[in-house]
Design a protein around this motif. Structure first.
Motif, short mmCIF file in Angstrom:
data_model
loop_
_atom_site.label_atom_id
_atom_site.label_comp_id
_atom_site.label_asym_id
_atom_site.label_seq_id
_atom_site.Cartn_x
_atom_site.Cartn_y
_atom_site.Cartn_z
N ASN A 114 -19.70 -43.04 63.78
CA ASN A 114 -20.40 -43.82 64.39
C ASN A 114 -20.39 -43.75 66.03
N MET A 115 -19.03 -44.01 66.39
CA MET A 115 -18.53 -44.16 67.66
C MET A 115 -18.37 -42.76 68.38
N THR A 116 -17.98 -41.73 67.54
CA THR A 116 -17.62 -40.50 67.99
C THR A 116 -18.92 -40.00 68.54
N MET A 117 -20.01 -40.01 67.94
CA MET A 117 -21.49 -39.42 68.37
C MET A 117 -21.75 -40.12 69.80
N LYS A 118 -21.49 -41.18 69.68
CA LYS A 118 -21.67 -42.03 71.20
C LYS A 118 -20.76 -41.32 72.33
N LEU A 119 -19.53 -41.22 72.11
CA LEU A 119 -18.64 -40.72 72.88
C LEU A 119 -18.99 -39.08 73.18
N LEU A 120 -19.38 -38.64 72.39
CA LEU A 120 -19.81 -37.12 72.63
C LEU A 120 -21.04 -36.98 73.61
N GLU A 121 -21.80 -38.25 73.55
CA GLU A 121 -22.93 -37.90 74.44
C GLU A 121 -22.62 -38.45 75.84
N GLN A 122 -21.31 -38.81 76.19
CA GLN A 122 -21.10 -39.16 77.59
C GLN A 122 -19.75 -38.65 78.10
N ALA A 123 -18.99 -38.09 77.13
CA ALA A 123 -17.69 -37.30 77.47
C ALA A 123 -17.80 -35.82 77.48
N LYS A 124 -16.85 -35.25 78.41
CA LYS A 124 -16.67 -33.88 78.18
C LYS A 124 -16.20 -33.28 77.32
N LYS A 125 -15.33 -34.01 76.30
CA LYS A 125 -14.47 -33.85 75.21
C LYS A 125 -14.16 -34.96 74.52
N VAL A 126 -14.22 -34.82 73.10
CA VAL A 126 -13.49 -36.08 72.44
C VAL A 126 -12.66 -35.23 71.25
N VAL A 127 -11.41 -35.89 71.47
CA VAL A 127 -10.41 -35.53 70.25
C VAL A 127 -10.31 -36.75 69.37
N ALA A 128 -10.66 -36.44 68.15
CA ALA A 128 -10.66 -37.21 66.98
C ALA A 128 -9.54 -37.13 66.24
N CYS A 129 -8.64 -38.00 66.07
CA CYS A 129 -7.41 -38.03 65.20
C CYS A 129 -7.74 -38.49 63.76
N GLU A 130 -8.03 -37.98 62.67
CA GLU A 130 -8.33 -38.54 61.39
C GLU A 130 -7.30 -38.11 60.38
N ILE A 131 -6.78 -39.09 59.46
CA ILE A 131 -5.99 -38.85 58.41
C ILE A 131 -6.62 -38.51 57.00
N ASP A 132 -7.83 -39.11 56.89
CA ASP A 132 -8.67 -38.67 55.67
C ASP A 132 -9.36 -37.28 55.77
#
Length: 306
Positions: free
Chosen positions: A62-80
């Protein structure tokens, strides 16, 4: 055959129930569902179109999609890995696919790449180690906007004399400026956690104070073991004296210094505490300058904490 209850361990998040994803409480999975909270966090982070953003625990994105709208790149760290698949599905075939880099694994054990900002709804059980992993990360990032359990957030910003002032407070504030941004009620999450949350902004001090952090950490660890006792009492503990005597012997050996005949570590420590008028002070009332003065006095006399 009796029905097996799984609700106690985890709850189904409606949006991903059809994929059969059960939220794992061991990972602290509570998905932030209120878009207004997400928007407010992004506004506080002051994102730029050129920013690389690190997100810890993106969940269903949910937050990742909003970040992708505004940032150059998103690095998402997920364990699951189940949530990784859900995240990949959300960006598949969209312009955001190339902007998202997913790191699969434990954020605490992963070597983090360069990033300008960190924005995250932090899994609460990794709050403390994650804060220090971020603050000791190089190169420096600009700021982090992070959601924590409310009491943890209050500890981060607590001042000397406050009820919640502790080692976490002084160690964090040595390395960063910390501001409380907003409170977030438990009903903004699915499933709702048992505790209330708060969002804080952490801005690393750049350059950092010219202090060896491991030394500082060792000193505050001793001082806050019994934060309501005097420093004199804290440093008179046998285990503390033994460890400091060992460190002193190592320091002398490494620097070709002869240990004075009849050296008494307890007497030496009492002498230093008296010299800086700290013997009767209590950790809960001491600020960063007090601890800096004390650390300098100990180190000057060959007493080390790491």
């Amino acid at each position: 055959m009796p029905k097996i209850k799984t609700e106690k361990k985890s709850r189904v998040h409606n949006e991903v129930a059809k994929q059969g994803i059960m939220f794992n409480k061991d990972f602290g999975q509570h998905i932030l569902k209120n878009p207004m909270i997400i928007t407010a966090m992004l506004e506080k982070a002051a994102l730029r179109p050129t920013d690389v953003v690190l997100e810890i625990g993106p969940g269903t994105g949910n937050m990742t999609m909003k970040l992708l709208e505004q940032a150059k790149k998103v690095v998402a760290c997920e364990i699951d890995t189940r949530l990784v698949a859900e995240l990949q599905k959300r960006v598949l075939g969209t312009p955001y696919q190339q902007k998202l880099h997913i790191m699969v694994g434990d954020a605490l054990k992963t070597e983090l790449p360069f990033f300008d900002l960190c924005v995250a709804n932090v899994p609460y059980q990794i709050s403390s180690p994650l804060v220090f992993k971020l603050l000791l990360h190089r190169p420096f990032f600009r700021c982090a906007v992070l959601m924590f359990q409310r009491e943890f957030a209050q500890r981060l910003v607590a001042q000397p004399g406050d009820k919640l002032y502790c080692r976490l407070s002084v160690n964090t504030q040595l390395l960063a400026r910390v501001d409380m941004l907003m409170k977030v009620g438990k009903n903004n999450f699915r499933p709702p956690p048992k505790v209330e949350s708060s969002v804080v902004r952490i801005e690393p001090r750049n350059p950092p104070p010219p202090i060896p952090y491991r030394e500082w950490d060792g000193l505050t660890r001793i001082a806050f073991t019994r934060k309501n006792k005097t420093l004199g009492a804290a440093f008179r503990q046998t285990s503390v004296l033994t460890a400091l005597e060992k460190n002193y012997a190592l320091h002398c050996s490494l620097n070709n210094v002869t240990i004075p005949e009849g050296f008494d570590v307890k007497a030496k420590i009492e002498e230093i505490l008296t010299e800086v008028e700290a013997d009767q002070k209590r950790a809960r009332t001491m600020d960063i300058d007090d601890f800096m003065k004390l650390l300098h006095a100990f180190n000057k006399n060959g007493i080390h904490f790491s």
